[in-house]
Structure formats: C-alpha cells, structure tokens
Design an enzyme around this catalytic site. Structure first.
Site, PDB file in Angstrom:
ATOM      1  N   PRO A  33      32.723 -45.561  18.177  1.00  0.00           N
ATOM      2  CA  PRO A  33      32.015 -44.820  19.143  1.00  0.00           C
ATOM      3  C   PRO A  33      32.816 -44.866  20.458  1.00  0.00           C
ATOM      4  CG  PRO A  33      31.135 -46.967  18.517  1.00  0.00           C
ATOM      5  CD  PRO A  33      31.887 -46.337  17.467  1.00  0.00           C
ATOM      6  N   ASP A  34      32.802 -43.918  21.253  1.00  0.00           N
ATOM      7  CA  ASP A  34      33.668 -44.195  22.424  1.00  0.00           C
ATOM      8  C   ASP A  34      32.826 -44.792  23.773  1.00  0.00           C
ATOM      9  OD1 ASP A  34      31.714 -42.288  23.410  1.00  0.00           O
ATOM     10  OD2 ASP A  34      32.920 -40.703  23.838  1.00  0.00           O
ATOM     11  N   PHE A  35      33.413 -44.859  24.814  1.00  0.00           N
ATOM     12  CA  PHE A  35      32.619 -45.582  25.764  1.00  0.00           C
ATOM     13  C   PHE A  35      31.234 -44.621  26.322  1.00  0.00           C
ATOM     14  CE2 PHE A  35      36.259 -48.757  27.455  1.00  0.00           C
ATOM     15  CZ  PHE A  35      35.737 -49.472  26.383  1.00  0.00           C
ATOM     16  N   ARG A  36      31.985 -43.365  26.777  1.00  0.00           N
ATOM     17  CA  ARG A  36      30.820 -42.752  27.789  1.00  0.00           C
ATOM     18  C   ARG A  36      30.158 -41.336  27.244  1.00  0.00           C
ATOM     19  NH1 ARG A  36      35.341 -44.539  30.134  1.00  0.00           N
ATOM     20  NH2 ARG A  36      35.031 -46.193  32.166  1.00  0.00           N
ATOM     21  N   ASN A 103      43.531 -45.208  22.986  1.00  0.00           N
ATOM     22  CA  ASN A 103      42.796 -46.120  21.935  1.00  0.00           C
ATOM     23  C   ASN A 103      43.799 -47.157  21.233  1.00  0.00           C
ATOM     24  OD1 ASN A 103      41.148 -43.810  22.345  1.00  0.00           O
ATOM     25  ND2 ASN A 103      41.821 -42.619  20.470  1.00  0.00           N
ATOM     26  N   ASP A 105      42.910 -48.020  18.211  1.00  0.00           N
ATOM     27  CA  ASP A 105      42.159 -48.194  16.775  1.00  0.00           C
ATOM     28  C   ASP A 105      43.417 -47.863  15.629  1.00  0.00           C
ATOM     29  OD1 ASP A 105      42.687 -45.260  16.793  1.00  0.00           O
ATOM     30  OD2 ASP A 105      40.483 -44.913  17.586  1.00  0.00           O
ATOM     31  N   HIS A 120      47.355 -48.693  25.897  1.00  0.00           N
ATOM     32  CA  HIS A 120      46.470 -50.019  26.132  1.00  0.00           C
ATOM     33  C   HIS A 120      46.512 -51.147  24.943  1.00  0.00           C
ATOM     34  CE1 HIS A 120      43.396 -47.409  28.733  1.00  0.00           C
ATOM     35  NE2 HIS A 120      44.462 -48.004  29.299  1.00  0.00           N
ATOM     36  N   CYS A 128      47.541 -66.354  21.104  1.00  0.00           N
ATOM     37  CA  CYS A 128      46.899 -67.523  21.799  1.00  0.00           C
ATOM     38  C   CYS A 128      47.073 -67.689  23.004  1.00  0.00           C
ATOM     39  CB  CYS A 128      47.313 -68.687  20.858  1.00  0.00           C
ATOM     40  SG  CYS A 128      46.558 -70.200  21.637  1.00  0.00           S
ATOM     41  N   CYS A 155      46.910 -75.826  18.823  1.00  0.00           N
ATOM     42  CA  CYS A 155      46.817 -76.204  20.373  1.00  0.00           C
ATOM     43  C   CYS A 155      45.266 -75.962  20.839  1.00  0.00           C
ATOM     44  CB  CYS A 155      47.794 -75.305  21.122  1.00  0.00           C
ATOM     45  SG  CYS A 155      47.196 -73.631  21.613  1.00  0.00           S
ATOM     46  N   SER A 194      37.579 -39.076  28.995  1.00  0.00           N
ATOM     47  CA  SER A 194      36.880 -38.768  30.381  1.00  0.00           C
ATOM     48  C   SER A 194      37.720 -38.535  31.497  1.00  0.00           C
ATOM     49  CB  SER A 194      35.662 -39.874  30.580  1.00  0.00           C
ATOM     50  OG  SER A 194      36.343 -41.103  30.783  1.00  0.00           O
ATOM     51  N   ASN A 217      37.846 -31.367  25.546  1.00  0.00           N
ATOM     52  CA  ASN A 217      36.788 -32.447  25.596  1.00  0.00           C
ATOM     53  C   ASN A 217      35.383 -32.186  25.706  1.00  0.00           C
ATOM     54  OD1 ASN A 217      37.283 -35.282  26.175  1.00  0.00           O
ATOM     55  ND2 ASN A 217      35.887 -34.930  27.980  1.00  0.00           N
TER      56      ASN A 217
HETATM   57  P1  NAD Z   1      35.372 -42.390  27.366  1.00  0.00           P
HETATM   58  O1  NAD Z   1      34.424 -43.007  26.371  1.00  0.00           O
HETATM   59  O2  NAD Z   1      35.434 -42.621  28.890  1.00  0.00           O
HETATM   60  O3  NAD Z   1      35.586 -40.891  26.943  1.00  0.00           O
HETATM   61  C1  NAD Z   1      35.548 -40.275  25.860  1.00  0.00           C
HETATM   62  C2  NAD Z   1      35.393 -38.666  26.270  1.00  0.00           C
HETATM   63  O4  NAD Z   1      35.620 -37.978  24.931  1.00  0.00           O
HETATM   64  C3  NAD Z   1      34.314 -38.239  26.845  1.00  0.00           C
HETATM   65  O5  NAD Z   1      34.495 -37.544  27.809  1.00  0.00           O
HETATM   66  C4  NAD Z   1      33.376 -37.363  25.644  1.00  0.00           C
HETATM   67  O6  NAD Z   1      32.723 -36.419  26.169  1.00  0.00           O
HETATM   68  C5  NAD Z   1      34.887 -36.913  24.981  1.00  0.00           C
HETATM   69  N1  NAD Z   1      34.308 -36.857  23.448  1.00  0.00           N
HETATM   70  C6  NAD Z   1      33.765 -37.534  22.579  1.00  0.00           C
HETATM   71  N2  NAD Z   1      33.800 -37.298  21.246  1.00  0.00           N
HETATM   72  C7  NAD Z   1      34.485 -36.099  21.443  1.00  0.00           C
HETATM   73  C8  NAD Z   1      35.097 -35.240  20.238  1.00  0.00           C
HETATM   74  N3  NAD Z   1      34.831 -35.339  18.909  1.00  0.00           N
HETATM   75  N4  NAD Z   1      35.982 -34.336  20.688  1.00  0.00           N
HETATM   76  C9  NAD Z   1      36.302 -33.820  22.020  1.00  0.00           C
HETATM   77  N5  NAD Z   1      35.776 -34.813  22.841  1.00  0.00           N
HETATM   78  C10 NAD Z   1      34.820 -35.789  22.538  1.00  0.00           C
HETATM   79  O7  NAD Z   1      36.912 -42.984  26.683  1.00  0.00           O
HETATM   80  P2  NAD Z   1      38.411 -42.815  27.449  1.00  0.00           P
HETATM   81  O8  NAD Z   1      38.476 -41.959  28.148  1.00  0.00           O
HETATM   82  O9  NAD Z   1      39.317 -42.950  26.268  1.00  0.00           O
HETATM   83  O10 NAD Z   1      38.414 -44.245  28.296  1.00  0.00           O
HETATM   84  C11 NAD Z   1      37.762 -45.373  28.009  1.00  0.00           C
HETATM   85  C12 NAD Z   1      38.517 -46.677  27.153  1.00  0.00           C
HETATM   86  O11 NAD Z   1      38.035 -46.406  25.890  1.00  0.00           O
HETATM   87  C13 NAD Z   1      39.821 -46.520  26.780  1.00  0.00           C
HETATM   88  O12 NAD Z   1      40.545 -47.428  27.369  1.00  0.00           O
HETATM   89  C14 NAD Z   1      40.182 -46.981  25.405  1.00  0.00           C
HETATM   90  O13 NAD Z   1      40.907 -48.050  25.104  1.00  0.00           O
HETATM   91  C15 NAD Z   1      38.551 -47.187  25.319  1.00  0.00           C
HETATM   92  N6  NAD Z   1      38.021 -47.112  23.700  1.00  0.00           N
HETATM   93  C16 NAD Z   1      38.859 -46.913  22.726  1.00  0.00           C
HETATM   94  C17 NAD Z   1      38.129 -46.609  21.580  1.00  0.00           C
HETATM   95  C18 NAD Z   1      39.190 -46.569  20.275  1.00  0.00           C
HETATM   96  O14 NAD Z   1      40.083 -46.983  20.354  1.00  0.00           O
HETATM   97  N7  NAD Z   1      38.732 -45.377  19.420  1.00  0.00           N
HETATM   98  C19 NAD Z   1      36.926 -46.680  21.416  1.00  0.00           C
HETATM   99  C20 NAD Z   1      36.130 -47.174  22.531  1.00  0.00           C
HETATM  100  C21 NAD Z   1      36.698 -47.181  23.551  1.00  0.00           C
END
Ligand code: NAD
Length: 244
Positions: A33-36, A103, A105, A120, A128, A155, A194, A217
C-alpha cells in the site's frame, strides 16, 4: 486521461539521459500500500506520526506495531511490470538512466536496476540508536514479529531501520546525485508519487527547459500543468503496455 501529443515509448527511445522519479504508487501493483491512495496506509489509520523521528525516539512501540504487519508484506512483494520495464531500459546500451526513488521497498533493485538512488533509504539495514551498530533488518525479524521493539543486546539501545523518517535529513550524497541527474536529464518520468513529500517533491524544479516531462500517476500532482504529458493511470500498464 492522456494529453494529445503524448508518446512515452518514442520519447524513451529518443532520450539518452532519462530520470525516473518514483514513489509508493509504483509498488501498489506489487501489493504494497502507498500512503495517500483511497486504500493507502493513511486511509487505514496509519498516520504520518508513525514515521516521525521525534515520535519514534519518544516511543518506538507504534512504529514496531505497524512494522509487525508491514514487514511480511514487504518480504512477499515482487517487482511488477513497471519496475521491470525501467530496469530493462536502464540496462540498454547508450542510455543513461537514473532511478530516483522515495521507496524503501528495494523493488527497483530486485528488478535489476543498477545504481538506484534511494533518497529515503531502504529497509534492508537497521542501526542501533545508542552505539551505532548496523545489522541487516532481517536479523531483527523474529523480535519484530513477536511484537517487540528490537534492542541491541550489548548496549540495550533501540534499533531503527535505515529509512528516512519525517524530521530526519536525507542521505546528502544520494540526494546530491539525484539533483545532478535531474539537472542533466533529457526526459524526466515521474511515476506513482503524489509529489507532496519534500524535498523529493521539488526535484522536478531542477530540470532544464529542454527536458521533456512525463507524469504517470493515478491522481493529480503539482507538476501536471507543467508536464508535456500526463497519463492518469497505472504505472504497470503504461510503462510496460505488453505487461512483460
Ligand atoms: P503517496 O502515497 O503520497 O502517493 C502515491 C501516488 O501514487 C498517489 O498519487 C496515487 O494516486 C499514485 N498511485 C497509486 N498506485 C498507482 C499505480 N499503480 N500507478 C500509478 N500511480 C499510482 O506516496 P509518495 O508520493 O511516494 O510519498 C510518500 C512516502 O511514502 C515516501 O516517502 C515513501 O518513502 C513512502 N512509502 C513508501 C512505500 C514503499 O516503499 N513501497 C510504501 C508506502 C509509503
């Protein structure tokens, strides 16, 4: 939605210095899952405070409670068509491809992209906070899955994964390399982000006037009105139409 004169495949074929700036959205098709997004972590009561450095230092329990559920998801995830398409392009002779990712991951690396700029950090290692000892995060796995906050046996300090939390500086050399890559790019492809987390979100401002800009996006970004092409859809489908 797609703007008219949009030809990503031709642009990628023509460009020599290509920069991909990717975010959590590129990995949603791998099951992370993403954040937003509507189904993202923020919609599931995992708020930004979980990833806040000061909150973690005060009490790492909420982060490790989250990590207990999130770690198995990360471990099970495999690169998807978008990660693989970028990796193929990055290995093509005559191309200088830089992948800047927010990311943590490691899926770009797993897909075979050389020299990923992970601005990031990533989840592979932890350190530690008291004595600085570094360990692979997988060595802390059992403790995390038991619901503990892992501590250094020597520690007693708490371990923190080497990912950049809110309130923490980015790795300076990696970020400087990312800035240089954007400045030199002929083509900037922004995928699955985003563009709200600074300073990553400001990187496109460094592109030259000659640099073409493509945004792939699912939702709007601040860059859309300035981009040469905006594709409002899935990263996997649009970066690799054949789904190879
Ligand atoms: P975000 O959640 O803010 O934005 C993700 C964006 O991707 C959204 O605008 C969404 O509409 C779009 N999206 C989702 N699935 C999609 C797809 N299949 N194809 C095209 N677009 C898609 O995430 P962000 O902008 O990366 O920023 C937030 C932080 O989230 C970063 O610092 C990151 O480190 C962290 N994060 C990373 C992971 C990971 O490593 N996979 C997971 C969750 C959060």
């Amino acid at each position: 939605m797609e703007s008219s004169a949009c030809n990503p495949a031709a642009w990628m074929a023509a460009a020599r210095r290509i920069v991909f700036l990717t975010g959590a959205g590129i990995s949603t098709e791998s099951g992370i899952p993403d954040f937003r997004s509507e189904t993202g972590l923020y919609a599931n009561r995992i708020g930004p405070e979980i990833f806040d450095l000061h909150a973690f230092l005060a009490d790492p329990t909420p982060f490790y409670r989250f990590a207990r559920r999130f770690l198995p998801i990360l471990e099970a995830a495999q690169p998807n068509a978008a990660h693989r398409a970028i990796a193929r392009l990055a290995r093509m002779p005559g191309k200088e491809v830089s992948v800047i990712t927010q990311n943590i991951d490691t899926l770009h690396q797993a897909a075979g992209t050389p020299a990923v700029l992970a601005i990031h950090g990533n989840i592979e290692r932890s350190h530690c906070l008291r004595c600085g000892t570094q360990v692979p995060t997988r060595s802390l796995r059992s403790a995390i899955l038991r619901g503990e906050c892992p501590r250094h046996p020597g520690c007693g300090g708490i371990f923190k994964p080497d990912i950049v939390f809110f309130g923490e500086p980015l790795p300076a050399e990696v970020f400087a390399a990312a800035e240089a890559a954007v400045r030199a790019a002929d083509l900037l492809v922004v995928v699955g982000t985003s563009l709200t987390v600074q300073p990553a979100a400001g990187l496109p401002l460094l592109r030259s006037p000659q640099c073409r800009t493509l945004v792939i996006n699912r939702s709007e970004t601040w860059l859309d009105p300035e981009a040469d092409c905006v594709i409002r859809g899935s990263a996997g489908k649009h970066l690799d139409p054949g789904g190879v």
